[in-house]
Design an enzyme around this catalytic site. Structure first.
Site, PDB file in Angstrom:
ATOM      1  N   HIS A   1       0.891  16.917 -38.680  1.00 37.86           N
ATOM      2  CA  HIS A   1       0.968  15.474 -38.403  1.00 37.86           C
ATOM      3  C   HIS A   1      -0.460  14.958 -38.367  1.00 37.86           C
ATOM      4  O   HIS A   1      -1.253  15.384 -37.527  1.00 37.86           O
ATOM      5  CB  HIS A   1       1.655  15.240 -37.049  1.00 37.86           C
ATOM      6  CG  HIS A   1       2.204  13.859 -36.879  1.00 37.86           C
ATOM      7  ND1 HIS A   1       3.407  13.450 -37.427  1.00 37.86           N
ATOM      8  CD2 HIS A   1       1.712  12.782 -36.232  1.00 37.86           C
ATOM      9  CE1 HIS A   1       3.632  12.186 -37.113  1.00 37.86           C
ATOM     10  NE2 HIS A   1       2.632  11.763 -36.392  1.00 37.86           N
TER      11      HIS A   1
ATOM     12  N   LYS B   1       6.860   4.536 -40.274  1.00 34.99           N
ATOM     13  CA  LYS B   1       5.454   4.250 -39.958  1.00 34.99           C
ATOM     14  C   LYS B   1       4.610   5.269 -40.706  1.00 34.99           C
ATOM     15  O   LYS B   1       4.726   6.476 -40.452  1.00 34.99           O
ATOM     16  CB  LYS B   1       5.224   4.350 -38.455  1.00 34.99           C
ATOM     17  CG  LYS B   1       3.776   4.399 -38.021  1.00 34.99           C
ATOM     18  CD  LYS B   1       3.648   3.916 -36.598  1.00 34.99           C
ATOM     19  CE  LYS B   1       2.900   4.898 -35.716  1.00 34.99           C
ATOM     20  NZ  LYS B   1       2.633   4.330 -34.375  1.00 34.99           N
TER      21      LYS B   1
ATOM     22  N   LYS C   1       1.123   6.951 -41.513  1.00 33.77           N
ATOM     23  CA  LYS C   1      -0.210   7.149 -40.949  1.00 33.77           C
ATOM     24  C   LYS C   1      -1.218   7.127 -42.086  1.00 33.77           C
ATOM     25  O   LYS C   1      -1.130   7.941 -43.026  1.00 33.77           O
ATOM     26  CB  LYS C   1      -0.275   8.497 -40.220  1.00 33.77           C
ATOM     27  CG  LYS C   1       0.511   8.508 -38.926  1.00 33.77           C
ATOM     28  CD  LYS C   1      -0.155   7.606 -37.900  1.00 33.77           C
ATOM     29  CE  LYS C   1       0.361   7.925 -36.518  1.00 33.77           C
ATOM     30  NZ  LYS C   1      -0.304   7.137 -35.483  1.00 33.77           N
TER      31      LYS C   1
ATOM     32  N   ASP D   1      -0.070   2.678 -39.523  1.00 34.22           N
ATOM     33  CA  ASP D   1      -0.946   2.847 -38.362  1.00 34.22           C
ATOM     34  C   ASP D   1      -2.253   3.448 -38.859  1.00 34.22           C
ATOM     35  O   ASP D   1      -2.256   4.548 -39.414  1.00 34.22           O
ATOM     36  CB  ASP D   1      -0.302   3.762 -37.315  1.00 34.22           C
ATOM     37  CG  ASP D   1      -1.089   3.753 -36.007  1.00 34.22           C
ATOM     38  OD1 ASP D   1      -0.607   4.361 -35.035  1.00 34.22           O
ATOM     39  OD2 ASP D   1      -2.168   3.125 -35.953  1.00 34.22           O
TER      40      ASP D   1
ATOM     41  N   GLU E   1      -0.955  -1.492 -37.669  1.00 34.67           N
ATOM     42  CA  GLU E   1      -1.305  -1.071 -36.315  1.00 34.67           C
ATOM     43  C   GLU E   1      -2.768  -0.650 -36.206  1.00 34.67           C
ATOM     44  O   GLU E   1      -3.236   0.146 -37.022  1.00 34.67           O
ATOM     45  CB  GLU E   1      -0.393   0.087 -35.902  1.00 34.67           C
ATOM     46  CG  GLU E   1      -0.522   0.555 -34.486  1.00 34.67           C
ATOM     47  CD  GLU E   1       0.533   1.602 -34.104  1.00 34.67           C
ATOM     48  OE1 GLU E   1       1.484   1.806 -34.888  1.00 34.67           O
ATOM     49  OE2 GLU E   1       0.370   2.216 -33.044  1.00 34.67           O
TER      50      GLU E   1
ATOM     51  N   ASP F   1      -2.741  -1.200 -30.283  1.00 30.43           N
ATOM     52  CA  ASP F   1      -2.303   0.047 -29.653  1.00 30.43           C
ATOM     53  C   ASP F   1      -3.439   0.569 -28.769  1.00 30.43           C
ATOM     54  O   ASP F   1      -3.535   0.206 -27.604  1.00 30.43           O
ATOM     55  CB  ASP F   1      -1.875   1.077 -30.708  1.00 30.43           C
ATOM     56  CG  ASP F   1      -1.291   2.337 -30.072  1.00 30.43           C
ATOM     57  OD1 ASP F   1      -1.082   3.323 -30.781  1.00 30.43           O
ATOM     58  OD2 ASP F   1      -1.073   2.338 -28.846  1.00 30.43           O
TER      59      ASP F   1
ATOM     60  N   LYS G   1       3.171   2.194 -24.042  1.00 30.45           N
ATOM     61  CA  LYS G   1       3.265   3.656 -23.883  1.00 30.45           C
ATOM     62  C   LYS G   1       2.955   4.028 -22.438  1.00 30.45           C
ATOM     63  O   LYS G   1       2.043   3.454 -21.821  1.00 30.45           O
ATOM     64  CB  LYS G   1       2.240   4.387 -24.777  1.00 30.45           C
ATOM     65  CG  LYS G   1       2.376   4.082 -26.255  1.00 30.45           C
ATOM     66  CD  LYS G   1       1.375   4.831 -27.112  1.00 30.45           C
ATOM     67  CE  LYS G   1       1.585   4.410 -28.552  1.00 30.45           C
ATOM     68  NZ  LYS G   1       0.735   5.136 -29.503  1.00 30.45           N
TER      69      LYS G   1
ATOM     70  N   GLU H   1       9.599   4.118 -31.357  1.00 24.12           N
ATOM     71  CA  GLU H   1       9.221   5.140 -32.347  1.00 24.12           C
ATOM     72  C   GLU H   1       9.332   6.536 -31.738  1.00 24.12           C
ATOM     73  O   GLU H   1       8.605   7.456 -32.116  1.00 24.12           O
ATOM     74  CB  GLU H   1       7.785   4.915 -32.841  1.00 24.12           C
ATOM     75  CG  GLU H   1       6.753   4.945 -31.739  1.00 24.12           C
ATOM     76  CD  GLU H   1       5.330   4.804 -32.215  1.00 24.12           C
ATOM     77  OE1 GLU H   1       5.094   4.473 -33.397  1.00 24.12           O
ATOM     78  OE2 GLU H   1       4.416   5.057 -31.412  1.00 24.12           O
TER      79      GLU H   1
HETATM   80  C1  MUC Z   1      -0.155   6.249 -32.322  1.00 25.72           C
HETATM   81  O1  MUC Z   1      -1.325   5.941 -32.473  1.00 25.72           O
HETATM   82  O2  MUC Z   1       0.734   5.415 -32.525  1.00 25.72           O
HETATM   83  C2  MUC Z   1       2.607   7.508 -32.344  1.00 25.72           C
HETATM   84  C3  MUC Z   1       3.258   7.911 -33.449  1.00 25.72           C
HETATM   85  C4  MUC Z   1       2.407   8.721 -34.205  1.00 25.72           C
HETATM   86  O3  MUC Z   1       2.676   9.293 -35.276  1.00 25.72           O
HETATM   87  O4  MUC Z   1       1.199   8.810 -33.596  1.00 25.72           O
HETATM   88  C5  MUC Z   1       1.372   8.293 -32.281  1.00 25.72           C
HETATM   89  C6  MUC Z   1       0.140   7.639 -31.780  1.00 25.72           C
HETATM   90 MG    MG Z   2      -0.826   3.849 -32.873  1.00 18.91          MG
END
Ligand code: MUC
Ligand code: MG
Length: 373
Positions: free
Chosen positions: A21, A166, A168, A197, A223, A248, A272, A326
């Site tokens: 991840h 989402k 990354k 994000d 994000e 975030d 969170k 999420e």
């Molecule tokens: C974040 O920054 O959002 C939440 C889902 C993900 O894949 O990373 C986290 C942290």
């Molecule tokens: Mg984030």
């Protein structure tokens, strides 16, 4: 019934993930948590969880620092109060330690679980009661390999588990991110919503250059594109973007939310427990954000079923949660830490029912995966 907190124990637990991840500033193949168990005078117990992501990389917290500060400072501050004294616990922990929000949230979650189990009440009842018992749930695509991500997304769509994804980005050159996103959108854009994000990975100049292209591609939410320390840059970008920006890492405390709202640094806020420091504080942050007109997003840090249940207890009680949540963490772990698991059905995550957090922790799994000290 004697609800006095008699003992608070903690363990570091390392749980492998089914695949790597990646984020702009870290990469994991294993999730590490601090699991907290509270024992009351009446014999009832309750569990909480503090999540991290790649050590002290997503935030300043690491499982080692979380465990040390729980064991040495936060647990002693809370021993002897009643499990239902949530606000008092928060005050006592605030006087015992600055920040340390993930650690504080784990202790408070355990108090909610123990109190609810002892009294036969769901934790959400201590937070104003449920206004929803299920919510849309987002899946994160973060292997960096578009072929794998398209296959993964198609499987989640076919299983009717997720239809918002989402992605990354930020760990490669923006041009590479854009072409990876175009491939994903070409493959699933007709049946799924895609958000990104960037995890603070872009400078303001890079974001200025590439946000319009993300908007033109149909990305629905962007994000934390820039540094959490540069709220002004987020505000300038938000003022020019016709795609909503989500705050975030830039907003942990209620005061951070006030600053983000005052500067108009975005139009969506990710909530969170690792940022708010507890379920009650998370509700407060949500109220402040809603008053500024932010839409709300139920964020995560890849929690297991324990931390997911704690989030769902408070997310279920929020008057509005426009973006759902999420909390995919339990499904990316090779194995979860609770028996039975969290239910994902019809593109929603369903809140566990039952007293406390509504879950049964698998203590055999806990002891098998606990880090040997
Ligand atoms: C974040 O920054 O959002 C939440 C889902 C993900 O894949 O990373 C986290 C942290
Ligand atoms: Mg984030």
């Amino acid at each position: 019934m004697d609800l006095t907190v008699r003992a608070i124990e903690s363990w570091i637990v390392d749980v492998p993930t089914a695949r790597p991840h990646k984020l702009s500033n870290t990469q994991i193949a294993c999730q590490s948590y601090v699991i907290v168990r509270v024992t009351l005078a009446c014999g009832e117990t309750g569990y909480g969880e503090a999540a991290t992501l790649g050590g002290p990389r997503w935030s300043e917290s690491s499982v080692e620092s979380i465990k040390a500060n729980i064991d040495v400072y936060l647990a002693p501050a809370v021993l002897g109060i009643r499990a239902t004294d949530f606000e008092l616990a928060s005050l006592l922990m605030a006087s015992a330690a600055q920040r340390n929000f993930a650690a504080k949230a784990a202790v408070e979650s355990a108090l909610f679980d123990a109190a609810g189990r002892a009294l036969g009440l769901p934790a959400s009842l201590f937070l104003g009661g449920q206004v929803r018992n299920a919510m849309e749930v987002i899946w994160a695509l973060a292997s960096g390999d578009a072929d794998q991500e398209i296959e993964e997304a198609r499987a989640k769509l076919a299983a009717r588990e997720h239809r918002t994804f989402k992605v990354k980005i930020g760990f490669r050159e923006p041009r590479e991110d854009i072409s990876r996103l175009r491939r994903i959108l070409d493959a699933i854009g007709g049946e799924a919503r895609v958000i990104v994000d960037i995890n603070q990975g872009w400078s303001e100049a890079t974001a200025l250059r590439f946000l319009p292209e993300l908007a033109e591609m149909g990305i629905a939410l962007i994000e934390q594109p820039c540094s959490a320390l540069n709220m002004e840059a987020m505000a300038r970008l938000a003022g020019r973007s016709n795609v909503p920006l989500m705050v975030d890492e830039a907003a942990f405390t209620g005061q951070d939310v006030i600053r983000a709202g005052t500067l108009a640094a975005g139009s969506v806020l990710s909530l969170k427990l690792v940022k708010s420091g507890g379920l009650i504080e998370l509700k407060r942050a949500a109220g402040i954000a809603a008053a500024f007109g932010f839409e709300l997003y139920g964020g995560c840090l890849l929690e297991s079923g324990i931390g997911t249940a704690a989030h769902l207890a408070v997310f279920s009680s929020l008057p509005r949660l426009e973006w759902g949540t999420e909390h995919f963490g339990p499904r990316i772990l090779v194995e979860d830490l609770i028996r039975g698991g969290i239910v994902y059905r019809d593109f929603q995550i369903h809140c566990p029912e039952g007293p406390g957090l509504g879950i049964e922790v698998n203590e055999d799994t806990l002891s098998r995966l606990a880090r040997k000290t």
